[in-house]
Every structure is written in structure tokens, then in C-alpha cells.
Motif scaffolding. Structure first.
Motif, PDB file in Angstrom:
ATOM      1  N   GLY A   2      29.543  21.590 -36.713  1.00 41.78           N
ATOM      2  CA  GLY A   2      29.456  22.851 -35.399  1.00 41.78           C
ATOM      3  C   GLY A   2      28.995  23.952 -36.966  1.00 41.78           C
ATOM      4  N   LEU A   3      28.301  24.539 -36.038  1.00 42.35           N
ATOM      5  CA  LEU A   3      27.345  25.833 -37.650  1.00 42.35           C
ATOM      6  C   LEU A   3      27.863  27.119 -36.737  1.00 42.35           C
ATOM      7  CD1 LEU A   3      23.471  24.681 -37.849  1.00 42.35           C
ATOM      8  CD2 LEU A   3      25.902  24.438 -40.089  1.00 42.35           C
ATOM      9  N   ALA A   4      28.199  27.800 -37.740  1.00 46.26           N
ATOM     10  CA  ALA A   4      28.550  28.929 -37.492  1.00 46.26           C
ATOM     11  C   ALA A   4      28.058  30.233 -37.937  1.00 46.26           C
ATOM     12  CB  ALA A   4      30.086  29.218 -37.769  1.00 46.26           C
ATOM     13  N   VAL A   5      27.817  31.364 -37.910  1.00 46.37           N
ATOM     14  CA  VAL A   5      26.870  32.208 -38.984  1.00 46.37           C
ATOM     15  C   VAL A   5      28.078  34.034 -39.004  1.00 46.37           C
ATOM     16  CG1 VAL A   5      25.763  32.909 -36.887  1.00 46.37           C
ATOM     17  CG2 VAL A   5      25.371  34.237 -39.388  1.00 46.37           C
ATOM     18  N   HIS A   6      27.872  33.827 -39.814  1.00 48.19           N
ATOM     19  CA  HIS A   6      29.253  35.194 -40.344  1.00 48.19           C
ATOM     20  C   HIS A   6      28.618  36.834 -40.132  1.00 48.19           C
ATOM     21  CE1 HIS A   6      33.463  38.401 -40.999  1.00 48.19           C
ATOM     22  NE2 HIS A   6      32.219  38.280 -41.538  1.00 48.19           N
ATOM     23  N   ASN A   7      28.226  37.812 -39.560  1.00 47.96           N
ATOM     24  CA  ASN A   7      27.835  38.678 -39.935  1.00 47.96           C
ATOM     25  C   ASN A   7      28.277  40.019 -40.167  1.00 47.96           C
ATOM     26  OD1 ASN A   7      26.393  41.158 -39.433  1.00 47.96           O
ATOM     27  ND2 ASN A   7      26.088  40.957 -37.887  1.00 47.96           N
ATOM     28  N   SER A   8      28.265  39.916 -41.850  1.00 44.45           N
ATOM     29  CA  SER A   8      29.244  40.834 -42.666  1.00 44.45           C
ATOM     30  C   SER A   8      28.794  42.448 -42.353  1.00 44.45           C
ATOM     31  CB  SER A   8      29.323  40.027 -43.691  1.00 44.45           C
ATOM     32  OG  SER A   8      27.524  39.767 -44.867  1.00 44.45           O
ATOM     33  N   SER A   9      28.063  42.524 -41.296  1.00 51.51           N
ATOM     34  CA  SER A   9      26.924  44.023 -42.068  1.00 51.51           C
ATOM     35  C   SER A   9      27.545  45.081 -41.302  1.00 51.51           C
ATOM     36  CB  SER A   9      25.742  43.544 -41.592  1.00 51.51           C
ATOM     37  OG  SER A   9      25.495  43.345 -40.457  1.00 51.51           O
ATOM     38  N   THR A  10      27.578  46.364 -41.180  1.00 46.10           N
ATOM     39  CA  THR A  10      27.652  47.417 -39.808  1.00 46.10           C
ATOM     40  C   THR A  10      26.915  47.496 -38.440  1.00 46.10           C
ATOM     41  OG1 THR A  10      26.445  48.707 -41.413  1.00 46.10           O
ATOM     42  CG2 THR A  10      29.142  48.552 -41.449  1.00 46.10           C
ATOM     43  N   THR A  11      25.418  46.531 -38.940  1.00 40.51           N
ATOM     44  CA  THR A  11      24.672  46.524 -37.578  1.00 40.51           C
ATOM     45  C   THR A  11      24.511  45.071 -37.090  1.00 40.51           C
ATOM     46  OG1 THR A  11      23.453  47.011 -39.440  1.00 40.51           O
ATOM     47  CG2 THR A  11      22.099  46.631 -37.687  1.00 40.51           C
TER      48      THR A  11
END
Length: 143
Positions: A2-11
Motif C-alpha cells: 500500500g501507498l500513503a501520502v501525508h500533506n504536511s502543508s497548510t493548503t
């Protein structure tokens, strides 16, 4: 896998996409669910590949180009501060344990410069001897 993506930005990330590029070696290969036969199947003919336009907007697609493989995982919208998993997994087949080196690119419609990184996938082969009855049981259960 499985793949995951983390959005660490504020947008929010609009149409987030993770693309993996890997050389195919003689000891391992990648496939997605469209390359598996439906159960039960006696067909030795590969299934018809899915067309990109007909895919789920949050899908995983594995395409082979000669001795290279491209794995694309679409995530749709990823809200700030969240982690989102791909809705599908891809499979790795190998005849021995080892390490596969992969180039990863993370992009989104509103990400000005895609993020590129190198990854290593550790593959551990576990050999098992199965009789036909056990193969049928696992096929029915999906395990």
C-alpha cells in the motif's frame, strides 16, 4: 503493498499523485489488481488492461515499459495535516529476497515543484508448499 501520502502543508493538495519508477530485474516484478485473473480462471491470456480514462480517480496502476515499471497511485484531494492511503494496493512478486531501488515523485495540481525522492523496497520471500485444496481455500477467502 500500500501507498500513503501525508500533506504536511497548510493548503490542501489537489489531485495528489505518487509515481514510482523502478527497473524490473529478473528476480522481481510489480503488478496491479487488473493483471490478476478473476477467480476461478483457467485462462492463460492476460486480461485487457484498464484504460486510464475509465479508472477510479483514486486508483493504483502498474505499467511496464520494457525493463522499467511505472506505478501511479492517485489520491484525489488530501487535506492539510492528514495522511491518505491509496484505495488499492499493488503486488510484488519475487523469487528471492532482496532490495528494489525506486524513484518516487509526489505531485499535485497546486504543488509548484514535484517532490522527488529515492526509496528502497525490502523484499522478503517466504516459500510455502501448498496442495490444490489449500490453494482453492485461499482463493475463495482472498488470502
Amino acid at each position: 503493498m500500500g501507498l500513503a501520502v501525508h500533506n504536511s502543508s497548510t493548503t490542501m493538495a489537489d489531485n495528489a499523485l505518487v509515481t514510482l519508477h523502478a527497473p524490473i530485474d529478473d528476480w522481481f516484478s510489480f503488478i496491479d489488481g487488473s493483471q490478476l485473473p478473476s477467480f476461478p480462471s483457467k485462462s492463460i491470456v492476460n486480461p485487457i488492461p484498464r484504460l486510464v480514462a475509465q479508472q477510479n480517480p483514486m486508483s493504483v496502476d502498474v505499467t511496464r515499459y520494457g525493463n522499467n515499471c511505472e506505478i501511479k497511485a492517485a489520491f484525489g484531494t488530501v487535506q492539510p495535516g492528514t495522511t491518505k492511503w491509496a484505495s488499492e494496493a499493488f503486488l510484488i512478486g519475487a523469487n528471492r529476497s532482496g532490495r528494489a531501488e525506486v524513484q518516487a515523485t509526489v505531485s499535485a495540481n497546486n504543488l509548484r515543484i514535484p517532490t522527488m525522492l529515492r526509496m528502497s523496497i525490502e523484499i522478503e520471500v517466504i516459500k510455502a508448499t501448498l496442495d490444490i485444496k489449500e490453494i482453492m481455500r485461499r482463493g475463495r477467502k482472498g488470502s
